[in-house]
Design a protein around this motif. Structure first.
Motif, PDB file in Angstrom:
ATOM      1  N   GLN A 181       7.559  -1.729  -3.878  1.00  0.00           N
ATOM      2  CA  GLN A 181       8.735  -1.825  -3.023  1.00  0.00           C
ATOM      3  C   GLN A 181       8.628  -0.857  -1.842  1.00  0.00           C
ATOM      4  O   GLN A 181       8.981  -1.195  -0.721  1.00  0.00           O
ATOM      5  CB  GLN A 181      10.006  -1.543  -3.825  1.00  0.00           C
TER       6      GLN A 181
ATOM      7  N   TYR B 286       6.168  -2.424   0.559  1.00  0.00           N
ATOM      8  CA  TYR B 286       6.790  -3.529   1.306  1.00  0.00           C
ATOM      9  C   TYR B 286       7.750  -3.001   2.365  1.00  0.00           C
ATOM     10  O   TYR B 286       7.846  -3.557   3.461  1.00  0.00           O
ATOM     11  CB  TYR B 286       7.511  -4.477   0.360  1.00  0.00           C
TER      12      TYR B 286
ATOM     13  N   GLU C 252       5.604  -1.866   5.261  1.00  0.00           N
ATOM     14  CA  GLU C 252       5.111  -3.016   6.021  1.00  0.00           C
ATOM     15  C   GLU C 252       6.228  -3.680   6.815  1.00  0.00           C
ATOM     16  O   GLU C 252       6.003  -4.174   7.922  1.00  0.00           O
ATOM     17  CB  GLU C 252       4.438  -4.012   5.082  1.00  0.00           C
ATOM     18  N   SER C 253       7.444  -3.685   6.270  1.00  0.00           N
ATOM     19  CA  SER C 253       8.586  -4.238   7.008  1.00  0.00           C
ATOM     20  C   SER C 253       8.855  -3.439   8.276  1.00  0.00           C
ATOM     21  O   SER C 253       9.165  -4.003   9.324  1.00  0.00           O
ATOM     22  CB  SER C 253       9.839  -4.232   6.129  1.00  0.00           C
TER      23      SER C 253
END
Length: 173
Positions: A52, A55, A58-59
């Protein structure tokens, strides 16, 4: 007849001892299985929260690329944490992005840090992951060029990408 009764009384209690030994063995086995299950569940939860954080990082990089592609070439980053997930009371995820100019106007370095706070009300993150992205526009005019995403460094428990001395299409050095 007397001999039979004496032998019988000497054997009494053997079944009770065998049942006791079997019960102790099964109890130890059940405890070991429960302990192993608890450890496996804890490790799986840690890996999910690390993912998480990855991610979230990367977001942040994707959001920075979208802003740079929209024509905002002066974008310098978020200036603080941006919350992207709130699963109260368990955890929340944020990212923080900084954008640094490269050697010329076409090049940018994006540093994105994803953080997961456990529990959601915590003030310091329990899991943190960081990626660095080098971008370069295909031309000097921002209206006709698109910024590409080239990950230079990704820190993760699942995937580790590190590169040195790479030359691909003239965009990653």
């Amino acid at each position: 007849m007397r001999k039979f009764k004496e032998n019988r009384s000497a054997d009494e209690g053997m079944i009770l001892a065998a049942i006791l030994m079997i019960t102790v063995f099964l109890s130890v086995l059940a405890f070991a299985i429960i302990n192993f299950s608890t450890i496996s569940l804890s490790r799986a939860r840690t890996r999910v929260l690390l993912l998480q954080a990855q991610y979230a990082s990367e977001s942040g990089a994707d959001a920075a690329l979208a802003i740079l592609n929209s024509g905002n070439t002066s974008y310098g980053g978020t200036g603080g944490d941006v919350q992207i997930l709130d699963n109260a009371p368990y955890y929340r995820a944020t990212y923080n992005v900084s954008v640094v100019a490269g050697a010329d106007d076409k090049k940018k370095f994006i540093n994105s840090t994803g953080k997961v706070y456990v529990p959601a009300s915590a003030s310091t993150p329990k899991y943190t992951r960081q990626i660095e992205v080098y971008t370069e526009r295909s031309s000097a005019t921002s209206s006709s060029s698109i910024v590409g995403r080239n990950i230079l460094y990704a820190e993760s428990g699942v995937k580790n990408i590190q590169a040195e001395e790479i030359f691909i299409n003239g965009f990653i050095h």
